[in-house]
Design a protein around this motif. Sequence first.
Motif, short mmCIF file in Angstrom:
data_model
loop_
_atom_site.label_atom_id
_atom_site.label_comp_id
_atom_site.label_asym_id
_atom_site.label_seq_id
_atom_site.Cartn_x
_atom_site.Cartn_y
_atom_site.Cartn_z
N THR A 1 1.03 -1.38 -0.01
CA THR A 1 -0.45 -0.19 -0.17
C THR A 1 0.84 1.29 -0.48
OG1 THR A 1 0.28 0.53 2.04
CG2 THR A 1 -1.70 -1.04 1.29
N LYS A 2 1.73 1.12 0.80
CA LYS A 2 2.50 2.41 1.30
C LYS A 2 3.20 3.16 -0.60
CE LYS A 2 3.30 2.46 6.06
NZ LYS A 2 4.23 2.99 6.95
N LEU A 3 4.61 1.30 -1.03
CA LEU A 3 4.69 1.83 -2.45
C LEU A 3 3.93 2.54 -3.11
CD1 LEU A 3 7.25 1.55 -3.52
CD2 LEU A 3 7.23 -1.29 -3.98
N GLU A 4 3.22 2.01 -3.48
CA GLU A 4 1.84 2.21 -4.21
C GLU A 4 1.31 4.05 -3.78
OE1 GLU A 4 -3.37 1.87 -4.38
OE2 GLU A 4 -2.30 -0.17 -4.60
N ILE A 5 1.15 4.70 -3.12
CA ILE A 5 1.30 5.58 -2.62
C ILE A 5 2.31 6.68 -3.18
CG2 ILE A 5 0.76 7.14 -1.16
CD1 ILE A 5 -1.67 5.60 -0.20
N LEU A 6 3.38 5.57 -2.77
CA LEU A 6 4.93 6.48 -3.23
C LEU A 6 5.20 6.33 -5.05
CD1 LEU A 6 7.40 4.99 -1.19
CD2 LEU A 6 7.09 7.41 -0.65
N ARG A 7 5.25 5.67 -5.77
CA ARG A 7 4.89 5.99 -6.82
C ARG A 7 3.62 6.73 -7.24
NH1 ARG A 7 5.87 -0.82 -7.47
NH2 ARG A 7 7.92 -0.69 -8.38
N ARG A 8 2.83 6.77 -6.81
CA ARG A 8 1.78 7.77 -7.16
C ARG A 8 2.68 9.44 -7.46
NH1 ARG A 8 -3.58 6.90 -4.65
NH2 ARG A 8 -2.42 7.50 -3.37
N LEU A 9 2.60 9.75 -5.97
CA LEU A 9 3.50 10.58 -6.49
C LEU A 9 4.50 10.82 -6.58
CD1 LEU A 9 3.46 10.64 -1.77
CD2 LEU A 9 1.84 12.16 -2.76
N ALA A 10 5.20 9.76 -6.79
CA ALA A 10 6.18 9.93 -7.27
C ALA A 10 6.18 10.74 -8.97
CB ALA A 10 7.44 9.09 -7.96
N ARG A 11 5.03 10.81 -9.48
CA ARG A 11 4.92 10.76 -10.82
C ARG A 11 4.56 12.66 -11.30
NH1 ARG A 11 1.13 6.40 -10.74
NH2 ARG A 11 -0.56 7.51 -10.59
N THR A 12 4.42 13.63 -9.30
CA THR A 12 4.10 14.71 -9.86
C THR A 12 5.18 15.43 -9.07
OG1 THR A 12 2.04 14.50 -8.25
CG2 THR A 12 1.76 14.32 -10.67
N HIS A 13 6.04 14.78 -8.41
CA HIS A 13 6.47 15.50 -7.31
C HIS A 13 7.74 14.97 -6.81
CE1 HIS A 13 2.45 16.35 -5.67
NE2 HIS A 13 3.67 17.42 -4.67
N GLU A 14 8.60 15.35 -6.62
CA GLU A 14 9.99 14.85 -6.28
C GLU A 14 9.89 14.12 -5.08
OE1 GLU A 14 14.69 15.89 -4.89
OE2 GLU A 14 13.47 17.76 -5.66
N ILE A 15 10.31 13.55 -4.36
CA ILE A 15 10.55 12.45 -3.13
C ILE A 15 11.87 12.72 -2.76
CG2 ILE A 15 9.76 10.85 -1.66
CD1 ILE A 15 7.07 9.88 -3.16
N ARG A 16 12.24 13.53 -1.51
CA ARG A 16 13.33 13.79 -1.50
C ARG A 16 14.26 11.95 -0.95
NH1 ARG A 16 16.42 18.93 -0.09
NH2 ARG A 16 15.58 19.23 -2.19
N VAL A 17 12.70 12.17 0.37
CA VAL A 17 12.76 11.48 1.36
C VAL A 17 11.97 10.29 1.58
CG1 VAL A 17 12.98 12.59 3.53
CG2 VAL A 17 14.39 10.47 3.02
N LEU A 18 12.00 8.86 2.82
CA LEU A 18 11.27 8.07 2.77
C LEU A 18 11.22 8.01 4.51
CD1 LEU A 18 8.24 6.60 3.48
CD2 LEU A 18 9.21 4.54 2.11
N VAL A 19 10.29 8.07 5.62
CA VAL A 19 11.30 7.63 6.35
C VAL A 19 10.75 6.08 7.33
CG1 VAL A 19 12.11 8.28 8.98
CG2 VAL A 19 12.19 9.98 7.13
N ASP A 20 11.15 5.48 7.39
CA ASP A 20 10.01 3.95 8.20
C ASP A 20 10.41 3.50 8.52
OD1 ASP A 20 7.92 2.07 7.85
OD2 ASP A 20 7.30 2.76 6.68
N ASP A 21 10.33 2.70 9.69
CA ASP A 21 10.47 1.71 10.73
C ASP A 21 10.67 0.03 10.05
OD1 ASP A 21 7.89 0.47 12.31
OD2 ASP A 21 7.16 1.73 11.57
#
Length: 163
Positions: free
Chosen positions: A106-126
């Motif tokens: 679920t998280k990777l799906e959202i990250l990929r969707r965000l990356a289509r329109t934004h630069e993602i500098r970092v993901l912070v997760d445990d």
Amino acid sequence: MTDSSERPLAVFDLDNTLADTAHRQHFLERRPRDWDAFFAAAPQDPPLAEGIALVLESAEECEVRYLTGRPERCRRDTLDWLAAHGLPEGRVYMRRNEDRRPARRTKLEILRRLARTHEIRVLVDDDELVCEDAERAGFTVVRARWTAPSAALKVAQEREGRT
């Protein structure tokens, strides 16, 4: 395509990244797991100093977004918690109440969707599996290793798709 006029995104998990869930882990260690009690106790989570410092530092250069495996029914409590602890405003992405897929999916799906329109500098997760999959997909990851890992929470994230 990313819009270079926008600030890059810093994406933060909540549980055991910004919020210390140790006081409510016992609800997941019993059978059956008491999910309602686990999530009902979330407003009492103490903040994790390392995560809070990192999100505040990131907000200086980035737009902050929050990406959690918490179900949508926890939105009000989550927003209240973020505000109570003085965290930067930012959109909160939550799991649909009935979604039981692993957090890494679920998280990777959202990250990929965000990356289509934004630069993602970092993901912070445990969650190690979320971090590994995000790195494989080309995202920069900071592993939140400032809490003791919970076996019950790991099972919940991966097998039961609950957080």
